[in-house]
Enzyme design. Structure first.
Site, PDB file in Angstrom:
ATOM      1  N   SER A 118     -14.513  22.990  -4.818  1.00 12.03           N
ATOM      2  CA  SER A 118     -13.449  22.406  -5.623  1.00 12.03           C
ATOM      3  C   SER A 118     -12.959  23.414  -6.625  1.00 12.03           C
ATOM      4  CB  SER A 118     -13.823  21.112  -6.386  1.00 12.03           C
ATOM      5  OG  SER A 118     -12.615  20.163  -6.578  1.00 12.03           O
ATOM      6  N   HIS A 123      -3.186  24.240 -18.053  1.00  4.05           N
ATOM      7  CA  HIS A 123      -2.262  25.186 -18.600  1.00  4.05           C
ATOM      8  C   HIS A 123      -1.680  24.239 -19.635  1.00  4.05           C
ATOM      9  CE1 HIS A 123      -2.195  27.256 -14.776  1.00  4.05           C
ATOM     10  NE2 HIS A 123      -2.088  25.969 -13.908  1.00  4.05           N
ATOM     11  N   CYS A 146     -14.254  17.784  -3.884  1.00  5.25           N
ATOM     12  CA  CYS A 146     -14.362  17.463  -2.331  1.00  5.25           C
ATOM     13  C   CYS A 146     -15.766  17.366  -2.286  1.00  5.25           C
ATOM     14  CB  CYS A 146     -13.907  18.732  -1.357  1.00  5.25           C
ATOM     15  SG  CYS A 146     -14.262  18.334   0.232  1.00  5.25           S
TER      16      CYS A 146
END
Length: 272
Positions: A118, A123, A146
């Site tokens: 994963s 940001h 996942c």
């Protein structure tokens, strides 16, 4: 419904459900002069630089029991930072505990997860308005897993990592995993609301609303801080330095900014 999720399902191969948490925080302040606005941007850039953000995401990987494969991070000129971490399943056989129960996740002292591969990204977007003195800081965080564990297990820690006026969260489970008899499973844990994964102390501090599409496994929660103290929003100043008229004007500006971000629409001024 709970019995379905608590019962172990024998899978054909690996659990390849993709679970993604998009987590956005907003900090709002009033900086009266251009110098104060610049100092606010500089403060945010220092407080949430790439190194600090890397530390936050590293703690998230510990919470979900993952190994870090690669880290890419960058501070930007004139402002902002980004971090991306590629992670994979922790092979430590000592990590046996796994729970996706609807309850707040742990803080970083506990390891409780398991996943295959994963990524995590963050940001930042500090900005200011030159005319009305409002400055804001936004951080966008994505945790995508996942496998068996849900990134909602990291939500409690993430909320406690930021002092936020507004928080918006989107959680979605995509794809399917298949049992040995060929049946498809489009979700592997019970969830009624993201709110059930948030600690009570946080719920007490925020107004919270949901918009959920259960049949599509899409869940949305947003939160707005309840209490308002003008001094918490003044950068480089104090309310005692302002006249009552100035205090009211700034309060109106900050509250309008908060409501516009929370509801995602512009609110016209009274005299417009």
């Amino acid at each position: 419904m709970a019995n379905i999720f608590n019962k172990k399902i024998q899978l054909h191969g690996f659990n390849n459900l993709t679970k993604t948490l998009s987590f956005n925080i907003y900090d709002i302040c009033y900086a009266q002069t251009s110098r104060q606005r610049q100092e606010y941007i500089e403060y945010i850039d220092e407080e949430y630089n790439a190194e600090r953000l890397t530390n936050i995401l590293t703690e998230v990987t510990k919470i979900i029991g993952a190994n870090i494969l690669n880290i890419a991070r960058q501070d930007y000129d004139p402002q902002g930072a980004s971090v991306a971490i590629l992670i994979a399943e922790d092979k430590d056989d000592n990590i046996k505990i796994l729970s996706n129960a609807e309850a707040p996740g742990p803080l970083p002292e506990s390891l409780i997860g398991h996943l295959d591969k994963s990524h995590l990204t963050i940001h930042t977007y500090p900005e200011s308005h030159p005319d009305n003195g409002i400055s804001t800081f936004r951080a966008d965080i994505d945790v995508s897993t996942c496998g068996r564990i849900s990134p909602l297990r990291a939500l409690n820690y993430l909320i406690h990592s930021f002092e936020s006026d507004i928080v918006t969260m989107d959680y979605r489970v995509r794809g399917f995993t298949r049992s040995i008899d060929g049946g498809k499973h489009f979700i592997d844990h019970e969830i009624n609301s993201i709110q059930n994964f948030i600690a009570e102390d946080t719920k007490d501090r925020y107004h919270m609303i949901d918009v959920n599409i259960y049949q599509e496994n899409i869940f949305h929660t947003k939160m707005m801080l309840k209490n308002f103290d003008l001094d918490d929003y003044l950068f480089g100043g104090s309310s005692s330095d302002l006249s009552l008229g100035q205090q009211q004007e700034i309060t109106d500006r900050v509250r309008k900014e908060t409501l516009e971000i929370f509801y995602g629409r512009n609110i016209p001024d009274v005299d417009d």
